[in-house]
Enzyme design. Sequence first.
Site, PDB file in Angstrom:
ATOM      1  N   TYR A 148      32.651  56.458  39.831  1.00  0.00           N
ATOM      2  CA  TYR A 148      33.644  57.398  40.375  1.00  0.00           C
ATOM      3  C   TYR A 148      33.142  58.830  40.193  1.00  0.00           C
ATOM      4  CZ  TYR A 148      36.877  53.370  39.993  1.00  0.00           C
ATOM      5  OH  TYR A 148      37.488  52.153  40.101  1.00  0.00           O
ATOM      6  N   ASP A 211      45.446  50.334  35.638  1.00  0.00           N
ATOM      7  CA  ASP A 211      44.105  50.860  35.923  1.00  0.00           C
ATOM      8  C   ASP A 211      43.977  52.256  35.334  1.00  0.00           C
ATOM      9  OD1 ASP A 211      41.495  51.357  37.255  1.00  0.00           O
ATOM     10  OD2 ASP A 211      42.052  49.678  38.543  1.00  0.00           O
ATOM     11  N   GLY A 236      46.177  53.362  32.252  1.00  0.00           N
ATOM     12  CA  GLY A 236      45.631  53.084  30.918  1.00  0.00           C
ATOM     13  C   GLY A 236      44.170  52.682  30.971  1.00  0.00           C
ATOM     14  N   ASP A 237      43.614  52.531  29.760  1.00  0.00           N
ATOM     15  CA  ASP A 237      42.220  52.102  29.621  1.00  0.00           C
ATOM     16  C   ASP A 237      42.264  50.751  28.910  1.00  0.00           C
ATOM     17  OD1 ASP A 237      39.698  51.587  28.397  1.00  0.00           O
ATOM     18  OD2 ASP A 237      39.157  53.685  28.691  1.00  0.00           O
ATOM     19  N   PHE A 238      41.847  49.695  29.616  1.00  0.00           N
ATOM     20  CA  PHE A 238      42.037  48.368  29.016  1.00  0.00           C
ATOM     21  C   PHE A 238      41.155  48.108  27.799  1.00  0.00           C
ATOM     22  CE2 PHE A 238      39.972  46.827  33.249  1.00  0.00           C
ATOM     23  CZ  PHE A 238      38.668  46.959  32.781  1.00  0.00           C
ATOM     24  N   HIS A 256      32.791  40.534  35.657  1.00  0.00           N
ATOM     25  CA  HIS A 256      31.425  40.601  36.203  1.00  0.00           C
ATOM     26  C   HIS A 256      30.807  41.996  36.079  1.00  0.00           C
ATOM     27  CE1 HIS A 256      32.282  41.806  40.713  1.00  0.00           C
ATOM     28  NE2 HIS A 256      32.801  42.660  39.862  1.00  0.00           N
ATOM     29  N   ASP A 257      31.636  42.987  35.707  1.00  0.00           N
ATOM     30  CA  ASP A 257      31.105  44.346  35.505  1.00  0.00           C
ATOM     31  C   ASP A 257      30.506  44.527  34.113  1.00  0.00           C
ATOM     32  OD1 ASP A 257      31.949  45.269  37.990  1.00  0.00           O
ATOM     33  OD2 ASP A 257      33.891  45.955  37.234  1.00  0.00           O
ATOM     34  N   ASN A 303      23.261  42.258  42.543  1.00  0.00           N
ATOM     35  CA  ASN A 303      23.998  43.490  42.823  1.00  0.00           C
ATOM     36  C   ASN A 303      24.642  44.040  41.553  1.00  0.00           C
ATOM     37  OD1 ASN A 303      24.885  45.467  44.675  1.00  0.00           O
ATOM     38  ND2 ASN A 303      26.919  44.560  44.621  1.00  0.00           N
ATOM     39  N   GLN A 307      23.975  47.688  39.917  1.00  0.00           N
ATOM     40  CA  GLN A 307      25.098  48.629  39.921  1.00  0.00           C
ATOM     41  C   GLN A 307      25.945  48.682  38.658  1.00  0.00           C
ATOM     42  OE1 GLN A 307      27.255  49.902  43.386  1.00  0.00           O
ATOM     43  NE2 GLN A 307      27.202  47.793  44.029  1.00  0.00           N
TER      44      GLN A 307
END
Length: 346
Positions: A148, A211, A236-238, A256-257, A303, A307
Amino acid sequence: MSAPEDEKYPRKILGYMEGFLISKTLFAACELGVFDHLEASERPLSAAEVAQALDTSEDGTQRLLSACAGLELLVVQQCNDQVVYSNTGLSSRYLTRSGPQSLYHSIQYNSKTIYLCWHYLTDAVREGRNQYEKAFGVSSKDLFEALYRSDEEMVKFMHLMNSIWNICGKDVVTAFDLSSFKIIYDLGGCSGALAKQCTLAYPGSSVTIFDLPKVVQMSREHFVSAEDKRISFHEGDFFKDKLPEADLYILARILHDWTDDRSLELLAKVYQSCRPGGGVLLVEALLHEDGSGPLTAQLYSLNMLVQTEGRERRASEYTSLLTAAGFTSIQVQRTGKLYDAILARR
Ligand SMILES: C[S@@+](CC[C@H](N)C(=O)[O-])C[C@H]1O[C@@H](n2cnc3c(N)ncnc32)[C@H](O)[C@@H]1O
């Protein structure tokens, strides 16, 4: 002994070698607005007419339209000694900007962001890490700060996330009967596209999109209608904040991130907050256990390398993570589309 047919002429390898020509043809036609312009026209158009409307060269446009016809994305006809073009049903539905199932924004993101990262795939494999710094000059250690890197990039990413669930969101939310879960949190719920699919499939449930604050603001402004009373938001921040109590947590394309350690950290937090008898739904592209495919998930895993900090995983790998976090009764459903579902219970 003579060589097998596919060794006498390397059709497959030639196709792979030149596959990017096809992607770039699609990207350019979308970016220039070819499909939108043909859609708006009441009759098939010649290359000269399209070129004039799009302010592009006639020769370049003719070659682009011809290649799109070869790819079966345009219908080509001979009309009074003129070659004219119109959209196929597939193009009208998926390649125009305004269609309800438009892939336009996904294609834009592939063209402008993912394609640039893939330029460094060799380096990513060599170094075992993502290539944001080389591709975009971003050196942030925080993955989503890099992703972002501007509001514009964030909205583009949100459109990318959004468009896929218009196509296969229903398949993942109905892979299991989730109707007994009344309070649902979609962690990292982004644009809310999956939350919408969930409220459509389960009229008795409400979904909260959890999110990062900026993403929630954008989602409110651009994606979720204020009239949709069964969808709400939680900023929020999980990783850092306490998770609200719920019957079901959806984690779609979240694990998957991240590395196994971070995924386990998050699943353990979800387990702590989950009501007894509640559950967690993982939505991911599952690799076959024997490494044989599916090709899409194998490519998505590359990918993720280019990324993110994560990877695509096999169902057994997700099962191990869920079990380590305390979850039981783990069920796996493959949908036959891009993404699959795993449901586990506390
Ligand atoms: C790959 S996207 C998946 C979005 C959505 N679940 C979907 O499948 O379309 C990851 C999402 O996680 C959110 N996210 C990343 N880090 C987060 C954090 N620490 N706390 C909350 N959300 C986070 C991102 O903003 C993004 O919306």
